[in-house]
Scaffold this motif. Sequence first.
Motif, PDB file in Angstrom:
ATOM      1  N   LEU A 134       2.493 -26.678 -23.051  1.00 20.42           N
ATOM      2  CA  LEU A 134       3.250 -27.580 -22.166  1.00 20.42           C
ATOM      3  C   LEU A 134       2.625 -29.009 -22.068  1.00 20.42           C
ATOM      4  CD1 LEU A 134       2.900 -25.038 -18.977  1.00 20.42           C
ATOM      5  CD2 LEU A 134       4.708 -25.519 -20.514  1.00 20.42           C
ATOM      6  N   LYS A 135       3.690 -29.937 -22.238  1.00 21.27           N
ATOM      7  CA  LYS A 135       3.434 -31.389 -22.324  1.00 21.27           C
ATOM      8  C   LYS A 135       3.902 -32.008 -21.083  1.00 21.27           C
ATOM      9  CE  LYS A 135       4.681 -34.622 -25.963  1.00 21.27           C
ATOM     10  NZ  LYS A 135       5.235 -35.133 -27.223  1.00 21.27           N
ATOM     11  N   CYS A 136       3.195 -33.059 -20.564  1.00 24.13           N
ATOM     12  CA  CYS A 136       3.503 -33.930 -19.370  1.00 24.13           C
ATOM     13  C   CYS A 136       4.571 -34.884 -19.523  1.00 24.13           C
ATOM     14  CB  CYS A 136       2.222 -34.730 -18.948  1.00 24.13           C
ATOM     15  SG  CYS A 136       2.597 -35.901 -17.573  1.00 24.13           S
ATOM     16  N   THR A 137       5.576 -34.912 -18.954  1.00 24.50           N
ATOM     17  CA  THR A 137       6.680 -35.718 -18.904  1.00 24.50           C
ATOM     18  C   THR A 137       6.449 -37.206 -18.733  1.00 24.50           C
ATOM     19  OG1 THR A 137       7.304 -35.306 -16.678  1.00 24.50           O
ATOM     20  CG2 THR A 137       8.355 -33.933 -18.369  1.00 24.50           C
ATOM     21  N   VAL A 138       5.419 -37.314 -18.087  1.00 27.03           N
ATOM     22  CA  VAL A 138       4.968 -38.958 -17.716  1.00 27.03           C
ATOM     23  C   VAL A 138       4.241 -39.506 -18.840  1.00 27.03           C
ATOM     24  CG1 VAL A 138       3.906 -40.372 -16.009  1.00 27.03           C
ATOM     25  CG2 VAL A 138       5.175 -38.404 -15.160  1.00 27.03           C
ATOM     26  N   CYS A 139       2.923 -38.829 -19.192  1.00 26.79           N
ATOM     27  CA  CYS A 139       2.304 -39.595 -20.212  1.00 26.79           C
ATOM     28  C   CYS A 139       2.535 -38.988 -21.724  1.00 26.79           C
ATOM     29  CB  CYS A 139       0.917 -39.426 -19.599  1.00 26.79           C
ATOM     30  SG  CYS A 139       0.165 -37.831 -19.478  1.00 26.79           S
ATOM     31  N   GLY A 140       2.922 -37.753 -21.641  1.00 28.71           N
ATOM     32  CA  GLY A 140       3.117 -37.106 -23.187  1.00 28.71           C
ATOM     33  C   GLY A 140       1.769 -36.335 -23.469  1.00 28.71           C
ATOM     34  N   ASN A 141       0.810 -36.331 -22.632  1.00 29.49           N
ATOM     35  CA  ASN A 141      -0.258 -35.372 -23.274  1.00 29.49           C
ATOM     36  C   ASN A 141       0.010 -33.798 -23.218  1.00 29.49           C
ATOM     37  OD1 ASN A 141      -2.049 -37.408 -23.540  1.00 29.49           O
ATOM     38  ND2 ASN A 141      -3.162 -36.966 -21.714  1.00 29.49           N
ATOM     39  N   GLU A 142      -0.536 -33.049 -24.084  1.00 31.69           N
ATOM     40  CA  GLU A 142      -0.172 -31.769 -24.089  1.00 31.69           C
ATOM     41  C   GLU A 142      -1.274 -31.072 -23.147  1.00 31.69           C
ATOM     42  OE1 GLU A 142      -0.021 -30.849 -28.404  1.00 31.69           O
ATOM     43  OE2 GLU A 142       1.568 -32.057 -28.370  1.00 31.69           O
ATOM     44  N   ASN A 143      -1.377 -30.578 -22.074  1.00 34.38           N
ATOM     45  CA  ASN A 143      -2.322 -30.263 -21.407  1.00 34.38           C
ATOM     46  C   ASN A 143      -2.536 -28.639 -21.177  1.00 34.38           C
ATOM     47  OD1 ASN A 143      -2.923 -32.892 -20.416  1.00 34.38           O
ATOM     48  ND2 ASN A 143      -1.187 -32.514 -19.095  1.00 34.38           N
ATOM     49  N   TYR A 144      -1.726 -27.754 -21.228  1.00 31.31           N
ATOM     50  CA  TYR A 144      -1.505 -26.374 -21.090  1.00 31.31           C
ATOM     51  C   TYR A 144      -1.108 -25.658 -22.122  1.00 31.31           C
ATOM     52  CZ  TYR A 144      -2.819 -27.849 -16.362  1.00 31.31           C
ATOM     53  OH  TYR A 144      -3.120 -28.543 -15.150  1.00 31.31           O
ATOM     54  N   ILE A 145      -1.731 -24.442 -22.351  1.00 32.19           N
ATOM     55  CA  ILE A 145      -1.117 -23.363 -23.343  1.00 32.19           C
ATOM     56  C   ILE A 145      -0.614 -22.238 -22.496  1.00 32.19           C
ATOM     57  CG2 ILE A 145      -1.175 -21.918 -25.315  1.00 32.19           C
ATOM     58  CD1 ILE A 145      -3.210 -24.119 -26.364  1.00 32.19           C
ATOM     59  N   THR A 146       0.328 -21.517 -22.522  1.00 33.43           N
ATOM     60  CA  THR A 146       0.417 -20.526 -21.658  1.00 33.43           C
ATOM     61  C   THR A 146       1.798 -19.766 -22.549  1.00 33.43           C
ATOM     62  OG1 THR A 146       1.294 -19.834 -19.782  1.00 33.43           O
ATOM     63  CG2 THR A 146       2.682 -21.470 -20.447  1.00 33.43           C
ATOM     64  N   THR A 147       2.223 -18.530 -22.045  1.00 33.84           N
ATOM     65  CA  THR A 147       2.858 -17.533 -22.589  1.00 33.84           C
ATOM     66  C   THR A 147       4.189 -17.266 -21.821  1.00 33.84           C
ATOM     67  OG1 THR A 147       2.089 -15.620 -21.687  1.00 33.84           O
ATOM     68  CG2 THR A 147       1.201 -16.452 -23.791  1.00 33.84           C
ATOM     69  N   ARG A 148       5.404 -17.000 -22.452  1.00 33.94           N
ATOM     70  CA  ARG A 148       6.611 -16.657 -21.610  1.00 33.94           C
ATOM     71  C   ARG A 148       7.261 -15.474 -22.334  1.00 33.94           C
ATOM     72  NH1 ARG A 148      11.521 -18.530 -23.957  1.00 33.94           N
ATOM     73  NH2 ARG A 148      11.086 -20.056 -25.464  1.00 33.94           N
ATOM     74  N   ASN A 149       8.231 -14.687 -21.702  1.00 30.60           N
ATOM     75  CA  ASN A 149       8.827 -13.584 -22.137  1.00 30.60           C
ATOM     76  C   ASN A 149      10.212 -14.159 -22.577  1.00 30.60           C
ATOM     77  OD1 ASN A 149      10.589 -11.466 -22.484  1.00 30.60           O
ATOM     78  ND2 ASN A 149       9.359 -10.272 -20.951  1.00 30.60           N
ATOM     79  N   LYS A 150      10.448 -14.103 -24.226  1.00 23.30           N
ATOM     80  CA  LYS A 150      11.467 -14.797 -24.828  1.00 23.30           C
ATOM     81  C   LYS A 150      12.687 -14.180 -24.379  1.00 23.30           C
ATOM     82  CE  LYS A 150       9.308 -13.829 -28.910  1.00 23.30           C
ATOM     83  NZ  LYS A 150       9.059 -13.734 -30.372  1.00 23.30           N
TER      84      LYS A 150
END
Length: 52
Positions: free
Chosen positions: A10-26
């Motif tokens: 997951l990447k912040c839309t304001v500053c562009g930093n990649e802050n989080y790693i998560t999973t999702r069901n495809k």
Amino acid sequence: MASKRDQVILKCTVCGNENYITTRNKRNKPEKMQIKKYCEHCRKMTDHKEKK
């Protein structure tokens, strides 16, 4: 058998930093994720989008 879950960054839309790693069901959620999360760089709650 292949996993149904996909690891996403997951990447912040304001500053562009990649802050989080998560999973999702495809299968259940084929579209990209967008979640409000806390950004340490911006020091506030911002939208975070899936990076690909």
